[in-house]
Motif scaffolding. Sequence first.
Motif, mmCIF file in Angstrom:
data_model
loop_
_atom_site.group_PDB
_atom_site.id
_atom_site.type_symbol
_atom_site.label_atom_id
_atom_site.label_comp_id
_atom_site.label_asym_id
_atom_site.label_seq_id
_atom_site.Cartn_x
_atom_site.Cartn_y
_atom_site.Cartn_z
ATOM 1 N N GLY A 138 0.818 -1.212 0.000
ATOM 2 C CA GLY A 138 0.000 0.000 0.000
ATOM 3 C C GLY A 138 0.845 1.252 0.000
ATOM 4 N N ALA A 139 0.167 2.376 0.036
ATOM 5 C CA ALA A 139 0.849 3.674 0.003
ATOM 6 C C ALA A 139 1.591 3.914 1.322
ATOM 7 C CB ALA A 139 -0.182 4.776 -0.242
ATOM 8 N N THR A 140 2.407 4.950 1.343
ATOM 9 C CA THR A 140 3.203 5.225 2.545
ATOM 10 C C THR A 140 2.301 5.644 3.720
ATOM 11 O OG1 THR A 140 3.431 7.459 1.725
ATOM 12 C CG2 THR A 140 5.271 6.000 1.306
ATOM 13 N N GLY A 218 6.208 1.396 1.844
ATOM 14 C CA GLY A 218 5.092 2.114 1.233
ATOM 15 C C GLY A 218 5.500 2.704 -0.115
ATOM 16 N N ASN A 219 4.538 2.741 -1.026
ATOM 17 C CA ASN A 219 4.814 3.315 -2.346
ATOM 18 C C ASN A 219 3.740 4.310 -2.716
ATOM 19 O OD1 ASN A 219 7.092 1.525 -3.310
ATOM 20 N ND2 ASN A 219 5.549 0.024 -2.755
ATOM 21 N N GLY A 220 4.153 5.493 -3.158
ATOM 22 C CA GLY A 220 3.181 6.487 -3.611
ATOM 23 C C GLY A 220 2.579 6.045 -4.941
ATOM 24 N N PRO A 221 1.372 6.536 -5.239
ATOM 25 C CA PRO A 221 0.680 6.075 -6.447
ATOM 26 C C PRO A 221 1.379 6.489 -7.744
ATOM 27 C CG PRO A 221 -0.518 7.874 -5.415
ATOM 28 C CD PRO A 221 0.571 7.498 -4.474
ATOM 29 N N PHE A 222 2.234 7.505 -7.653
ATOM 30 C CA PHE A 222 2.844 7.977 -8.908
ATOM 31 C C PHE A 222 4.263 7.457 -9.088
ATOM 32 C CE2 PHE A 222 -0.272 11.118 -7.390
ATOM 33 C CZ PHE A 222 -1.278 10.772 -8.288
ATOM 34 N N ASP A 223 4.683 6.576 -8.184
ATOM 35 C CA ASP A 223 6.018 5.993 -8.312
ATOM 36 C C ASP A 223 5.878 4.566 -8.855
ATOM 37 O OD1 ASP A 223 8.621 5.313 -8.176
ATOM 38 O OD2 ASP A 223 8.895 5.755 -6.043
ATOM 39 N N GLN A 224 5.532 4.497 -10.149
ATOM 40 C CA GLN A 224 5.251 3.199 -10.742
ATOM 41 C C GLN A 224 6.486 2.294 -10.714
ATOM 42 O OE1 GLN A 224 1.815 2.775 -11.740
ATOM 43 N NE2 GLN A 224 2.459 0.650 -11.491
ATOM 44 N N GLN A 225 7.669 2.906 -10.811
ATOM 45 C CA GLN A 225 8.908 2.112 -10.782
ATOM 46 C C GLN A 225 9.008 1.333 -9.474
ATOM 47 O OE1 GLN A 225 11.179 1.422 -12.919
ATOM 48 N NE2 GLN A 225 10.116 2.615 -14.491
ATOM 49 N N ALA A 226 8.704 2.045 -8.365
ATOM 50 C CA ALA A 226 8.799 1.398 -7.045
ATOM 51 C C ALA A 226 7.778 0.262 -6.954
ATOM 52 C CB ALA A 226 8.562 2.423 -5.946
ATOM 53 N N ILE A 227 6.607 0.468 -7.560
ATOM 54 C CA ILE A 227 5.582 -0.587 -7.509
ATOM 55 C C ILE A 227 6.032 -1.795 -8.336
ATOM 56 C CG2 ILE A 227 3.168 -1.141 -8.068
ATOM 57 C CD1 ILE A 227 2.481 1.733 -7.165
ATOM 58 N N TYR A 228 6.676 -1.543 -9.471
ATOM 59 C CA TYR A 228 7.229 -2.657 -10.273
ATOM 60 C C TYR A 228 8.282 -3.413 -9.475
ATOM 61 C CZ TYR A 228 4.952 -1.159 -14.592
ATOM 62 O OH TYR A 228 4.024 -0.834 -15.537
ATOM 63 N N ILE A 257 -4.354 5.267 -6.108
ATOM 64 C CA ILE A 257 -3.571 4.203 -5.442
ATOM 65 C C ILE A 257 -4.018 2.836 -5.960
ATOM 66 C CG2 ILE A 257 -3.262 3.042 -3.205
ATOM 67 C CD1 ILE A 257 -3.456 5.988 -2.028
ATOM 68 N N PHE A 258 -5.328 2.665 -6.031
ATOM 69 C CA PHE A 258 -5.862 1.377 -6.474
ATOM 70 C C PHE A 258 -5.372 1.069 -7.889
ATOM 71 C CE2 PHE A 258 -8.875 -1.614 -8.109
ATOM 72 C CZ PHE A 258 -9.058 -2.465 -7.040
ATOM 73 N N LYS A 259 -5.431 2.087 -8.734
ATOM 74 C CA LYS A 259 -5.017 1.903 -10.133
ATOM 75 C C LYS A 259 -3.527 1.545 -10.193
ATOM 76 C CE LYS A 259 -5.536 4.135 -14.525
ATOM 77 N NZ LYS A 259 -4.964 5.352 -15.028
ATOM 78 N N ALA A 260 -2.724 2.274 -9.415
ATOM 79 C CA ALA A 260 -1.277 2.027 -9.467
ATOM 80 C C ALA A 260 -0.962 0.607 -8.996
ATOM 81 C CB ALA A 260 -0.557 3.047 -8.593
ATOM 82 N N PHE A 261 -1.595 0.161 -7.924
ATOM 83 C CA PHE A 261 -1.285 -1.176 -7.395
ATOM 84 C C PHE A 261 -1.958 -2.287 -8.205
ATOM 85 C CE2 PHE A 261 0.310 1.195 -3.811
ATOM 86 C CZ PHE A 261 1.386 0.422 -3.399
ATOM 87 N N SER A 262 -2.904 -1.901 -9.077
ATOM 88 C CA SER A 262 -3.570 -2.931 -9.871
ATOM 89 C C SER A 262 -2.618 -3.563 -10.882
ATOM 90 C CB SER A 262 -4.778 -2.361 -10.610
ATOM 91 O OG SER A 262 -5.707 -1.952 -9.666
ATOM 92 N N SER A 263 -1.422 -2.964 -11.054
ATOM 93 C CA SER A 263 -0.454 -3.624 -11.932
ATOM 94 C C SER A 263 0.069 -4.893 -11.249
ATOM 95 C CB SER A 263 0.708 -2.680 -12.260
ATOM 96 O OG SER A 263 1.366 -2.321 -11.064
#
Length: 331
Positions: A138-140, A218-228, A257-263
């Motif tokens: 989830g987010a930070t 935690g990962n912010g929704p706009f840090d797609q690299q961190a989510i990858y 957030i939901f959209k970013a983590f949906s990857s």
Amino acid sequence: MLLKRINGRSLQEALSKVEKECGKNALLIETLETSRGVTIIAGRQEQVLAKAKRHKPESGARPGNWTRGFAQLAEAASASGLSSTLLRAIENALIGTGVHLDRPGDPAVAGISARILKSLIKAETLGDPAYRVTAFIGATGVGKTTTLAKIAAAAVRDRDETAAIITTDTYRIAAVEQLRAFADMLGVPFEVAFTPMDLRRAIQRHSEVDRIYIDTSGNGPFDQQAIYRLSGTLQGSDPATVLCMSAASRRVDADAIFKAFSSMQIDSAIITKWDETTAPGEVLSLCIEQGMPLTQITNGQRVPEDILPACPRALAEHMIPQAKKADEASQ
Ligand SMILES: Nc1nc2c(ncn2[C@@H]2O[C@H](COP(=O)(O)OP(=O)(O)OP(=O)(O)O)[C@@H](O)[C@H]2O)c(=O)[nH]1
Ligand SMILES: [Mg+2]
């Protein structure tokens, strides 16, 4: 009509007709005994939501524009954050149940609305075997580590399970040490995993325990690299993933957030910080609209006390408190 009245000579017969006509995930709104047997008011879950999602308000119309019999309930529930899509779904589904929507004051509206909402909320339990190895993502700052601690404590102390805690959040030494101290207090092993391979090996080392809980950064929704990167870390170990979302975030932020983590693969969600807002319905609505099962709600900072299982009935009644009052009055 979204809801139908389905009759049977017995409950069994009515239920099997419901399954035939409305599918396995049918919304069961009400079961009534009649002189000829049983009547069930039911509908297809996906139809109820899909129709409301298609609904576009006419230009110039007030945002709600509800029927007179539904307006008061809709305004109260929308102040708690329930989305107009869900309110529209409930209002649409009410047509066909026999309640009066043309005038205010029908006492049945609240109870049936809450039952419709309850049937739209999916819930799962973290005690399920599918959650033997669970990562909290989830987010930070949303409460991932605190929630993990509450859940681990419940598993070990209340359910007498064995557990291990692993963290992949190695950014802050203090945070790692805090979680280590908590694991020591609980008497469970604790591991730090710096790489995907570390994580796989740590999970293998604890193949005997009932539960493995993985904390992540935690990962912010706009840090797609961190989510990858997070996705890459977890991929080889394939844990169940639980997305923690703060009830206090605005819907627009929760959507991002939901959209970013949906990857990533998300199995269920936990709504945290329910106590920090008067409108927890915004994040709840997002989960319902996305068909995301809920497992827990957290409502405070105390470990392990401030956590509850996500109970669809209690959540629906929280959004529509008039339903509980009407229920109590009728008893
Ligand atoms: N009011 C309230 N506070 C909470 C709840 N859950 C966690 N907190 C608080 O939120 C703050 C952040 O909690 P953490 O568990 O560290 O959050 P996190 O998601 O692990 O944070 P990062 O690892 O930094 O991303 C702490 O002060 C917690 O006590 C809750 O349900 N209600
Ligand atoms: Mg943390």
